[in-house]
Design a protein around this motif. Sequence first.
Motif, PDB file in Angstrom:
ATOM      1  N   ALA A  65       0.861  -1.378   0.297  1.00 43.28           N
ATOM      2  CA  ALA A  65      -0.394   0.045  -0.204  1.00 43.28           C
ATOM      3  C   ALA A  65       0.418   1.034  -0.201  1.00 43.28           C
ATOM      4  O   ALA A  65       0.124   1.718  -0.814  1.00 43.28           O
ATOM      5  CB  ALA A  65      -1.158  -0.169   0.924  1.00 43.28           C
TER       6      ALA A  65
ATOM      7  N   ALA B   5       0.772   4.203  -3.164  1.00 39.77           N
ATOM      8  CA  ALA B   5       0.016   5.218  -2.714  1.00 39.77           C
ATOM      9  C   ALA B   5       0.266   6.166  -3.373  1.00 39.77           C
ATOM     10  O   ALA B   5      -0.446   7.235  -3.463  1.00 39.77           O
ATOM     11  CB  ALA B   5       0.435   5.538  -0.988  1.00 39.77           C
TER      12      ALA B   5
ATOM     13  N   LEU C  93      -8.399   9.169  -2.348  1.00 38.93           N
ATOM     14  CA  LEU C  93      -7.536   8.419  -1.869  1.00 38.93           C
ATOM     15  C   LEU C  93      -7.693   8.438  -0.933  1.00 38.93           C
ATOM     16  O   LEU C  93      -8.183   7.105   0.620  1.00 38.93           O
ATOM     17  CB  LEU C  93      -6.392   8.030  -2.112  1.00 38.93           C
ATOM     18  CG  LEU C  93      -5.201   6.749  -1.405  1.00 38.93           C
ATOM     19  CD1 LEU C  93      -6.141   5.676  -2.078  1.00 38.93           C
ATOM     20  CD2 LEU C  93      -3.962   7.224  -1.575  1.00 38.93           C
TER      21      LEU C  93
ATOM     22  N   CYS D 192      -9.939   5.862   1.895  1.00 38.86           N
ATOM     23  CA  CYS D 192      -8.903   3.873   3.249  1.00 38.86           C
ATOM     24  C   CYS D 192      -9.910   5.138   4.449  1.00 38.86           C
ATOM     25  O   CYS D 192     -10.056   4.343   5.407  1.00 38.86           O
ATOM     26  CB  CYS D 192      -7.844   5.215   3.588  1.00 38.86           C
ATOM     27  SG  CYS D 192      -6.664   4.509   4.531  1.00 38.86           S
TER      28      CYS D 192
ATOM     29  N   VAL E 189      -1.389   3.722   3.615  1.00 40.26           N
ATOM     30  CA  VAL E 189      -1.988   4.828   3.220  1.00 40.26           C
ATOM     31  C   VAL E 189      -2.171   6.223   3.569  1.00 40.26           C
ATOM     32  O   VAL E 189      -1.698   7.141   3.300  1.00 40.26           O
ATOM     33  CB  VAL E 189      -3.452   4.802   2.002  1.00 40.26           C
ATOM     34  CG1 VAL E 189      -4.511   5.837   1.694  1.00 40.26           C
ATOM     35  CG2 VAL E 189      -3.171   3.751   1.574  1.00 40.26           C
TER      36      VAL E 189
END
Length: 222
Positions: free
Chosen positions: A83, A87, A99, A103, A140
């Motif tokens: 991740a 990212a 994003l 998340c 993330v």
Amino acid sequence: MIHSYGVKRGDTGDGMSGLKLLTVTINLLRKRRQILMLPITMFIGLEEAFLAVDFTRSFVACGWGISRIGFAMICFGVANAVAAGIAGALVERIGRVTLAGLCAVVNLCLLTYMYNWEAREGDYMSYCTFAAVWGICDGVWLVVVNAFYGILFPNHLIAAYSNFRLWESTGSVIGYVISSQLCTSTKLVILIIFILVGCVGYGLIEYRVWQKQKNLEVMLSD
């Protein structure tokens, strides 16, 4: 060896002494955008402490066995590394705010589900899946929030990253301190509150950044 690279003892590497760096780091706390970033930054430390202590003890150890904790943490580590690695590419493709929002939704769903979930013996897929999803969210958050600090404080990058590490570590310390004082469900509620407050603060700052960029574009077009 330090002198051969042009770095003196007590120097941070950019010509700023350790004392001056500390002063600049503390001064950043006077800025509103830094205050608004504190909850989401501390949440990162809190959730990492919860995973290390409570998830392994209250879920994996109880339902799957102490000897299986390593397997769950491997799932977390692999997912976290993947991740964090992708990212940046995802930010370029779908945007930082999108994003972060995705998340946050996944993280909230995971925490809410865990609040109502009871560990069951032999349900190894659930433990591995929880650990992997947790690793993705953590990866993330680390990349997005850390990078956002650099955007917010371009003239004080090292001090900004110092603040990030300071408050992330503070959240982690709090998480370890309360690990033996509160029950798991209470700590899950605390995590949910922190992520909600943190997302509000983060969203306000993103809105202000977007507003400034929009005003700048209008001025340049005129």
